[in-house]
Design a protein around this motif. Structure first.
Motif, PDB file in Angstrom:
ATOM      1  N   ARG A  99       0.831  -1.202   0.000  1.00  0.00           N
ATOM      2  CA  ARG A  99       0.000   0.000   0.000  1.00  0.00           C
ATOM      3  C   ARG A  99       0.873   1.263   0.000  1.00  0.00           C
ATOM      4  NH1 ARG A  99      -4.857  -0.675   1.576  1.00  0.00           N
ATOM      5  NH2 ARG A  99      -4.351  -2.171   3.205  1.00  0.00           N
ATOM      6  N   ALA A 100       1.886   1.285   0.858  1.00  0.00           N
ATOM      7  CA  ALA A 100       2.783   2.440   0.928  1.00  0.00           C
ATOM      8  C   ALA A 100       3.527   2.644  -0.387  1.00  0.00           C
ATOM      9  CB  ALA A 100       3.774   2.258   2.079  1.00  0.00           C
ATOM     10  N   SER A 101       3.892   1.559  -1.039  1.00  0.00           N
ATOM     11  CA  SER A 101       4.595   1.651  -2.326  1.00  0.00           C
ATOM     12  C   SER A 101       3.697   2.276  -3.387  1.00  0.00           C
ATOM     13  CB  SER A 101       5.042   0.252  -2.786  1.00  0.00           C
ATOM     14  OG  SER A 101       5.893  -0.340  -1.832  1.00  0.00           O
ATOM     15  N   TYR A 102       2.469   1.771  -3.488  1.00  0.00           N
ATOM     16  CA  TYR A 102       1.533   2.302  -4.486  1.00  0.00           C
ATOM     17  C   TYR A 102       1.184   3.766  -4.206  1.00  0.00           C
ATOM     18  CZ  TYR A 102       0.814  -2.655  -5.662  1.00  0.00           C
ATOM     19  OH  TYR A 102       0.988  -3.970  -6.027  1.00  0.00           O
ATOM     20  N   ARG A 103       0.947   4.086  -2.925  1.00  0.00           N
ATOM     21  CA  ARG A 103       0.594   5.470  -2.574  1.00  0.00           C
ATOM     22  C   ARG A 103       1.760   6.421  -2.838  1.00  0.00           C
ATOM     23  NH1 ARG A 103      -2.697   4.551   3.090  1.00  0.00           N
ATOM     24  NH2 ARG A 103      -4.687   4.004   2.122  1.00  0.00           N
ATOM     25  N   ALA A 115       0.929   8.683 -15.814  1.00  0.00           N
ATOM     26  CA  ALA A 115      -0.495   8.378 -15.629  1.00  0.00           C
ATOM     27  C   ALA A 115      -0.761   6.875 -15.650  1.00  0.00           C
ATOM     28  CB  ALA A 115      -1.332   9.089 -16.685  1.00  0.00           C
ATOM     29  N   ALA A 116      -0.168   6.158 -16.581  1.00  0.00           N
ATOM     30  CA  ALA A 116      -0.412   4.712 -16.677  1.00  0.00           C
ATOM     31  C   ALA A 116       0.081   3.992 -15.422  1.00  0.00           C
ATOM     32  CB  ALA A 116       0.267   4.139 -17.914  1.00  0.00           C
ATOM     33  N   MET A 117       1.223   4.412 -14.904  1.00  0.00           N
ATOM     34  CA  MET A 117       1.740   3.781 -13.687  1.00  0.00           C
ATOM     35  C   MET A 117       0.863   4.124 -12.483  1.00  0.00           C
ATOM     36  SD  MET A 117       5.847   3.868 -13.834  1.00  0.00           S
ATOM     37  CE  MET A 117       6.549   4.372 -15.379  1.00  0.00           C
ATOM     38  N   ARG A 118       0.386   5.370 -12.420  1.00  0.00           N
ATOM     39  CA  ARG A 118      -0.521   5.747 -11.319  1.00  0.00           C
ATOM     40  C   ARG A 118      -1.815   4.949 -11.393  1.00  0.00           C
ATOM     41  NH1 ARG A 118       0.876  10.826 -12.894  1.00  0.00           N
ATOM     42  NH2 ARG A 118      -1.215  11.199 -13.708  1.00  0.00           N
ATOM     43  N   ALA A 121      -1.104   1.501 -10.169  1.00  0.00           N
ATOM     44  CA  ALA A 121      -0.964   1.523  -8.708  1.00  0.00           C
ATOM     45  C   ALA A 121      -2.336   1.658  -8.050  1.00  0.00           C
ATOM     46  CB  ALA A 121      -0.044   2.657  -8.279  1.00  0.00           C
ATOM     47  N   GLY A 122      -3.193   2.513  -8.596  1.00  0.00           N
ATOM     48  CA  GLY A 122      -4.542   2.674  -8.055  1.00  0.00           C
ATOM     49  C   GLY A 122      -5.339   1.392  -8.144  1.00  0.00           C
ATOM     50  N   ALA A 123      -5.229   0.706  -9.286  1.00  0.00           N
ATOM     51  CA  ALA A 123      -5.936  -0.567  -9.449  1.00  0.00           C
ATOM     52  C   ALA A 123      -5.435  -1.595  -8.440  1.00  0.00           C
ATOM     53  CB  ALA A 123      -5.761  -1.081 -10.876  1.00  0.00           C
ATOM     54  N   SER A 124      -4.135  -1.622  -8.214  1.00  0.00           N
ATOM     55  CA  SER A 124      -3.579  -2.557  -7.238  1.00  0.00           C
ATOM     56  C   SER A 124      -4.013  -2.202  -5.822  1.00  0.00           C
ATOM     57  CB  SER A 124      -2.049  -2.570  -7.336  1.00  0.00           C
ATOM     58  OG  SER A 124      -1.648  -3.116  -8.572  1.00  0.00           O
TER      59      SER A 124
END
Length: 146
Positions: A99-103, A115-118, A121-124
């Motif tokens: 969670r901390a990695s994605y945020r 944008a694609a990586m964000r 990350a949001g989907a994950s």
């Protein structure tokens, strides 16, 4: 006297060069290499918190800081590393590190090029279980993460 000065100068110059080269050999490796080694150590430890995870976040922070200090440096590798890191810790069931990695990716890389990586990350993030209730101890978060 001139016969004694000639050999001394080249010898002194050679000694100075060797001293400088020895110092260069002791410099730390590249920040991305430090991060990769710390990530590997954290993954190998298979724990969701502790020194290995703290060292990983510290190494990532140094790498990000170095990249951010270089004008025009594309930080694509740094962003992609966070996405992979989140995925790897999610597989290990270390949801708070994931969670901390994605945020961190979402907050540190607001530019259009990420944008694609964000989105990934949001989907994950949406696949992770809800975070623990307030007051419940959680795993390590990156330095500066809210």
């Amino acid at each position: 006297m001139s016969g004694t000065k000639a050999p001394v100068l080249p010898a002194a110059a050679t000694a100075a060069c060797l001293f400088v080269l020895a110092g260069c050999a002791q410099l730390s490796q590249a920040p991305d290499s430090d991060y990769r080694q710390a990530l590997e150590k954290a993954l190998t430890a298979g724990q969701c918190d502790g020194d290995a995870v703290r060292d990983m976040w510290s190494a990532y922070g140094r790498w990000y800081a170095v990249g951010s200090s270089i004008a025009g440096h594309p930080k694509t590798d740094e962003a992609a590393a966070l996405l992979r890191q989140g995925d790897q810790f999610q597989i290990l069931n270390c949801t708070e590190v994931a969670r901390a990695s994605y945020r961190t990716l979402i907050h540190r890389f607001p530019e259009d090029g990420y944008a694609a990586m964000r989105e990934a990350a949001g989907a994950s993030l949406r696949t992770l279980p809800p975070p623990p209730a307030p007051g419940v101890p959680t795993q390590i978060r990156p330095v500066g993460e809210i």
